[in-house]
Write a protein that holds these residues in place. Structure first.
Motif, PDB file in Angstrom:
ATOM      1  N   ASP A   1       1.103  -1.175  -0.234  1.00  0.00           N
ATOM      2  CA  ASP A   1      -0.008   0.237  -0.201  1.00  0.00           C
ATOM      3  C   ASP A   1       0.523   1.408   0.126  1.00  0.00           C
ATOM      4  OD1 ASP A   1       1.164  -0.411   2.689  1.00  0.00           O
ATOM      5  OD2 ASP A   1      -0.903   0.941   3.403  1.00  0.00           O
ATOM      6  N   ASP A   2       2.559   0.809   0.070  1.00  0.00           N
ATOM      7  CA  ASP A   2       2.877   2.250  -0.216  1.00  0.00           C
ATOM      8  C   ASP A   2       3.470   2.712  -1.539  1.00  0.00           C
ATOM      9  OD1 ASP A   2       5.618   3.487   1.241  1.00  0.00           O
ATOM     10  OD2 ASP A   2       5.141   3.937   0.057  1.00  0.00           O
TER      11      ASP A   2
ATOM     12  N   PHE B   1       5.211   4.509  -2.434  1.00  0.00           N
ATOM     13  CA  PHE B   1       6.864   4.422  -3.694  1.00  0.00           C
ATOM     14  C   PHE B   1       7.361   3.431  -3.777  1.00  0.00           C
ATOM     15  CE2 PHE B   1      11.075   5.106  -2.079  1.00  0.00           C
ATOM     16  CZ  PHE B   1      11.911   5.305  -3.169  1.00  0.00           C
ATOM     17  N   LEU B   2       7.516   2.435  -2.304  1.00  0.00           N
ATOM     18  CA  LEU B   2       7.738   1.130  -2.334  1.00  0.00           C
ATOM     19  C   LEU B   2       7.278   0.270  -4.226  1.00  0.00           C
ATOM     20  CD1 LEU B   2       8.304   0.446   1.100  1.00  0.00           C
ATOM     21  CD2 LEU B   2       9.919   0.719  -0.243  1.00  0.00           C
TER      22      LEU B   2
ATOM     23  N   ASP C   1       2.688  -7.255   1.688  1.00  0.00           N
ATOM     24  CA  ASP C   1       3.253  -6.902   3.036  1.00  0.00           C
ATOM     25  C   ASP C   1       2.085  -6.949   4.127  1.00  0.00           C
ATOM     26  OD1 ASP C   1       4.118  -4.598   4.369  1.00  0.00           O
ATOM     27  OD2 ASP C   1       2.788  -3.349   3.376  1.00  0.00           O
TER      28      ASP C   1
ATOM     29  N   LEU D   1       1.241  -5.121   7.057  1.00  0.00           N
ATOM     30  CA  LEU D   1      -0.486  -3.989   7.247  1.00  0.00           C
ATOM     31  C   LEU D   1      -0.882  -2.916   6.275  1.00  0.00           C
ATOM     32  CD1 LEU D   1      -0.828  -2.408   9.986  1.00  0.00           C
ATOM     33  CD2 LEU D   1       1.208  -0.767   9.458  1.00  0.00           C
ATOM     34  N   MET D   2      -1.358  -3.570   5.530  1.00  0.00           N
ATOM     35  CA  MET D   2      -2.380  -3.045   4.613  1.00  0.00           C
ATOM     36  C   MET D   2      -4.139  -2.907   5.716  1.00  0.00           C
ATOM     37  SD  MET D   2      -1.473  -5.124   1.278  1.00  0.00           S
ATOM     38  CE  MET D   2      -1.530  -6.920   2.319  1.00  0.00           C
ATOM     39  N   PRO D   3      -4.773  -1.660   4.746  1.00  0.00           N
ATOM     40  CA  PRO D   3      -5.920  -1.561   4.563  1.00  0.00           C
ATOM     41  C   PRO D   3      -6.535  -3.284   4.736  1.00  0.00           C
ATOM     42  CG  PRO D   3      -4.847  -0.050   3.364  1.00  0.00           C
ATOM     43  CD  PRO D   3      -4.606  -1.207   3.243  1.00  0.00           C
TER      44      PRO D   3
ATOM     45  N   THR E   1       7.935  -6.850   4.973  1.00  0.00           N
ATOM     46  CA  THR E   1       6.826  -6.021   5.860  1.00  0.00           C
ATOM     47  C   THR E   1       8.344  -5.076   6.727  1.00  0.00           C
ATOM     48  OG1 THR E   1       5.772  -6.012   7.526  1.00  0.00           O
ATOM     49  CG2 THR E   1       7.361  -7.795   7.129  1.00  0.00           C
ATOM     50  N   SER E   2       7.751  -4.261   7.459  1.00  0.00           N
ATOM     51  CA  SER E   2       8.352  -3.251   8.160  1.00  0.00           C
ATOM     52  C   SER E   2       8.631  -3.519   9.360  1.00  0.00           C
ATOM     53  CB  SER E   2       8.558  -2.133   8.134  1.00  0.00           C
ATOM     54  OG  SER E   2       8.499  -1.396   6.812  1.00  0.00           O
ATOM     55  N   LEU E   3       7.067  -5.131   9.989  1.00  0.00           N
ATOM     56  CA  LEU E   3       7.205  -4.557  11.251  1.00  0.00           C
ATOM     57  C   LEU E   3       8.701  -6.017  11.999  1.00  0.00           C
ATOM     58  CD1 LEU E   3       3.435  -6.726  10.743  1.00  0.00           C
ATOM     59  CD2 LEU E   3       4.543  -4.592  11.889  1.00  0.00           C
ATOM     60  N   GLU E   4       9.279  -5.362  12.608  1.00  0.00           N
ATOM     61  CA  GLU E   4      10.528  -6.180  13.247  1.00  0.00           C
ATOM     62  C   GLU E   4      10.451  -7.100  14.001  1.00  0.00           C
ATOM     63  OE1 GLU E   4      13.253  -2.504  13.589  1.00  0.00           O
ATOM     64  OE2 GLU E   4      12.358  -2.022  12.102  1.00  0.00           O
TER      65      GLU E   4
ATOM     66  N   LYS F   1      11.947  -4.901   5.206  1.00  0.00           N
ATOM     67  CA  LYS F   1      12.243  -4.348   3.849  1.00  0.00           C
ATOM     68  C   LYS F   1      13.748  -3.209   4.487  1.00  0.00           C
ATOM     69  CE  LYS F   1       7.390  -3.012   2.682  1.00  0.00           C
ATOM     70  NZ  LYS F   1       6.242  -1.954   3.722  1.00  0.00           N
ATOM     71  N   SER F   2      14.278  -2.930   5.465  1.00  0.00           N
ATOM     72  CA  SER F   2      14.646  -2.063   5.896  1.00  0.00           C
ATOM     73  C   SER F   2      16.082  -2.374   5.410  1.00  0.00           C
ATOM     74  CB  SER F   2      15.069  -1.366   6.998  1.00  0.00           C
ATOM     75  OG  SER F   2      14.879  -1.764   8.125  1.00  0.00           O
TER      76      SER F   2
END
Lengths: 132, 102
Positions: free
Chosen positions: A8-9, A11-12, A51, A53-55, A81-84, A103-104
């Motif tokens: 849902d981002d 940019f990504l 991903d 965290l999505m709506p 995901t960004s959930l760490e 992701k990072s």
């Protein structure tokens, strides 16, 4: 070779889409969990980049429904995901994710390499041939 | 090796849009501090910005977004109540990050 990106981002999504297309993949995308399931059921992708965290439906819910659906039960899923938290990774694996990455921590070159190992062109071609 | 510099313009455009949405959600929360949609929207936007800014090499911004994401997770779970001071702080942090990206 078809990759469905659930992200849902915007940019990504643009970056992943552009880089995967450059790598020779056909890319479709959905920005919420309900769309992901609808699109995956309509045209089974060779791999889903998911991903969390999505709506509407989160990635865990999507994964759980996919694995209960015999048509999507074996479709490779990479959770990106960004959930760490470690428990999120364990939960995703338990639900049937093939891989789970933060992701990072994942650069694009490694991501594309990983996708190639899970959805190699020969496998996709064979699948298309067997459907005809 | 992927050259991410080609995506800088898109990133800045997308970040500007995210901050516009954060400001709009803050306005909603000033009127209704328990509005679940606005809380989720801010959480989601900081969560996204955390990843995209890290990808583009903006580590400091990514860390600021991670802190605000954590705060909004606590708000979402009811551990933290949103006050005017907290909302003003969020607006100030968002403006500071936006300023750094200009």
């Amino acid at each position: 070779m078809h990759i469905l990106i659930a992200e849902d981002d915007t940019f990504l999504l643009r970056v992943y889409s552009a880089e995967l297309q450059k790598a020779g993949y056909r890319v479709t995308s959905a920005d919420d969990g309900e769309k992901v399931l609808a699109m995956a059921r309509e045209e089974i992708p060779d791999l889903i980049l998911l991903d969390i965290l999505m709506p509407k439906k989160n990635g865990f819910e999507v994964l759980e429904e996919m694995r209960k659906d015999e048509k999507l039960a074996k479709t490779p899923v990479i959770v990106l995901t960004s959930l760490e938290r470690e428990e999120d990774a364990k939960h995703a694996k338990k639900l049937g994710a093939n891989d789970y990455f933060i992701k990072s921590d994942m650069d694009l070159d490694n991501l594309i390499f990983l996708i190639r190992t899970l959805a190699p062109p020969a496998k996709a071609a064979k699948k298309r041939h067997s459907n005809t | 090796m992927t050259n991410l510099e080609q995506y800088r313009g898109i990133f800045l455009q997308d970040a500007a849009e995210s901050f516009r949405k954060i400001r709009a959600a803050i306005v909603v929360l000033h009127k209704d501090p328990t509005n679940a949609d606005a809380i989720f929207e801010i959480l989601r936007l900081f969560h996204s910005m955390k990843s995209s800014s890290a990808m583009m090499g903006f580590e400091k911004i990514s860390k600021s977004c991670a802190i605000k994401e954590k705060l909004f997770r606590e708000v979402q779970s009811g551990q933290v109540l949103l006050s005017k001071a907290v909302l003003d702080d969020i607006a100030a942090v968002a403006a500071a990050i936006e300023g750094e990206l200009k």
